[in-house]
Scaffold this active site. Structure first.
Site, PDB file in Angstrom:
ATOM      1  CG  PHE A  84      -2.184   0.738   1.312  1.00  0.00           C
ATOM      2  CD1 PHE A  84      -1.872   2.102   1.011  1.00  0.00           C
ATOM      3  CD2 PHE A  84      -3.218   0.467   1.362  1.00  0.00           C
ATOM      4  CE1 PHE A  84      -3.394   3.205   1.368  1.00  0.00           C
ATOM      5  CE2 PHE A  84      -4.285   1.436   0.928  1.00  0.00           C
ATOM      6  CZ  PHE A  84      -4.516   2.085   0.270  1.00  0.00           C
ATOM      7  CG  PHE A  85       3.269   2.254   3.394  1.00  0.00           C
ATOM      8  CD1 PHE A  85       2.635   4.062   3.681  1.00  0.00           C
ATOM      9  CD2 PHE A  85       2.843   1.911   4.236  1.00  0.00           C
ATOM     10  CE1 PHE A  85       2.911   4.398   5.034  1.00  0.00           C
ATOM     11  CE2 PHE A  85       2.379   2.436   5.273  1.00  0.00           C
ATOM     12  CZ  PHE A  85       2.306   3.181   6.272  1.00  0.00           C
ATOM     13  CG  PHE A 187      -5.998   7.074   7.120  1.00  0.00           C
ATOM     14  CD1 PHE A 187      -4.923   8.042   6.255  1.00  0.00           C
ATOM     15  CD2 PHE A 187      -6.016   5.869   7.626  1.00  0.00           C
ATOM     16  CE1 PHE A 187      -3.425   8.065   7.339  1.00  0.00           C
ATOM     17  CE2 PHE A 187      -5.166   5.857   8.829  1.00  0.00           C
ATOM     18  CZ  PHE A 187      -3.549   6.628   8.386  1.00  0.00           C
ATOM     19  NE  ARG A 327       4.495   6.993   3.401  1.00  0.00           N
ATOM     20  CZ  ARG A 327       4.660   6.800   2.390  1.00  0.00           C
ATOM     21  NH1 ARG A 327       5.379   5.514   2.212  1.00  0.00           N
ATOM     22  NH2 ARG A 327       3.962   6.844   1.105  1.00  0.00           N
TER      23      ARG A 327
END
Length: 350
Positions: A84-85, A187, A327
């Protein structure tokens, strides 16, 4: 694990005091196997995996959330989260470089892989194959009704990412209510909530899952995460002409100053915590009522307690993730506009 220093403007003493941090005992193997999976699926180049994967703390985030999950469930969730990231990074790079056709192709391919993962396991685009592999594994734990719900929820997430893509390309800042609704999708609020169930070992029946207290607790844990992320990201996103941040919507559409917007986002973050501490008691009472002495009732009550406990874990896991993950360490990047762990190429287009 030594806690990092948290800037005063982002410090939440109630999280540090009342939401003790835990990690799934499988975490060391999780970290190692997710690194290997990223390489196997070609989702990150080998040099970037070696240099950045552990420091990004993606496995730490998930291992702090889904406590009690069987190891194979924990691994599938962690790999899906890492995917997902990487997907989020590709989406960002496609926006930055104006790769509209690349994004459109990827969106259609992800929808197709979600509907028929077995047919996309060998897709040449690593993101498509990675989603197919993740979904195939996640679908193996619970009945088809859960699988259909998860699939439906993620189709909505893909479509929301498309809306965000066009907002960013057009420089359009959504109004506050529009932004809040879109943020619940980008999200992936209901995806992370769905994954509480395989972690607890059973699908929850609709009357339990849709019970007002249970649903409210789930939403608060996710809203906290999304809004705390916005709070942490606001200065760099203003500097980068970003359009998707609660603070930016408040400044643009409500006329707030930067200081007032920060205060308002923080007020909402604090409200999520205090409201959760209240609604948590209602969910515990629900679990007690379900545990009626029958085998099924006792199992259902235990599952609700597991889900609630992990909603609570999400607060501390998200909080510390933002202060540990590379990140968010923008000041350490050579180029503040280009994360050092991303591939700027339009993957899958060669």
């Amino acid at each position: 694990m030594t806690a990092p220093a948290v800037p005063p403007s982002l410090s939440l003493p109630v999280i540090e005091a009342a939401f003790p941090r835990q990690l799934h005992p499988y975490w060391p193997q999780l970290q190692e196997k997710t690194r290997a999976w990223l390489l196997e699926m070609r989702l990150m180049p080998a040099d970037k995996v070696a240099e950045y994967a552990d420091g990004l703390c993606y496995t730490d985030l998930m291992a702090g959330f889904y406590l009690g999950a069987p190891d194979e469930v924990m691994q599938a969730i962690a790999d899906y989260s890492a995917w997902f990231f990487v997907w989020d990074d590709r989406h960002d790079r496609d926006v930055v470089h104006g790769r509209t056709s690349s994004w459109r192709r990827l969106r259609f391919r992800l929808h197709a892989a979600l509907d028929s993962p077995a047919e996309h396991l060998r897709h040449p685009d690593p993101l498509v194959a990675g989603l197919a592999d993740s979904v195939r594994r996640l679908h193996s734990f619970l009945p088809g009704t859960w699988n259909a719900r998860f699939t439906r929820h993620f189709h909505a997430v893909i479509d929301a990412y498309d809306r965000e893509f066009h907002n960013r390309i057009e420089g359009r800042i959504p109004g506050v209510e529009e932004y809040l609704a879109l943020r619940r999708l980008t999200f992936a609020h209901w995806i992370w909530t769905d994954l509480l169930e395989p972690s607890a070992g059973r699908e929850l029946p609709d009357p339990v899952r849709k019970h007002p207290a249970f649903r409210r607790a789930a939403l608060l844990s996710q809203e906290f995460a999304a809004w705390y992320n916005d709070l942490c990201s606001l200065p760099k996103e203003i500097a980068g002409d970003e359009v998707h941040n609660l603070g930016i919507s408040l400044i643009t559409h409500e006329g707030l100053t930067l200081e007032e917007a920060v205060e308002e986002v923080r007020r909402r973050v604090d409200g999520c915590i205090s409201d959760f501490l209240v609604i948590e008691k209602d969910v515990l009472r629900l679990a007690d009522r379900l545990a009626d002495g029958t085998v099924r009732g006792n199992q259902l009550g235990a599952a609700v307690r597991s889900c609630l406990g992990n909603m609570r874990n999400w607060f501390s896991s998200v909080y510390w993730f933002h202060h540990e993950s590379g990140r968010y360490m923008v000041d350490s990047w050579d180029d503040r506009s280009t994360p050092p762990y991303v591939n700027n190429e339009a993957a899958g287009e060669k």
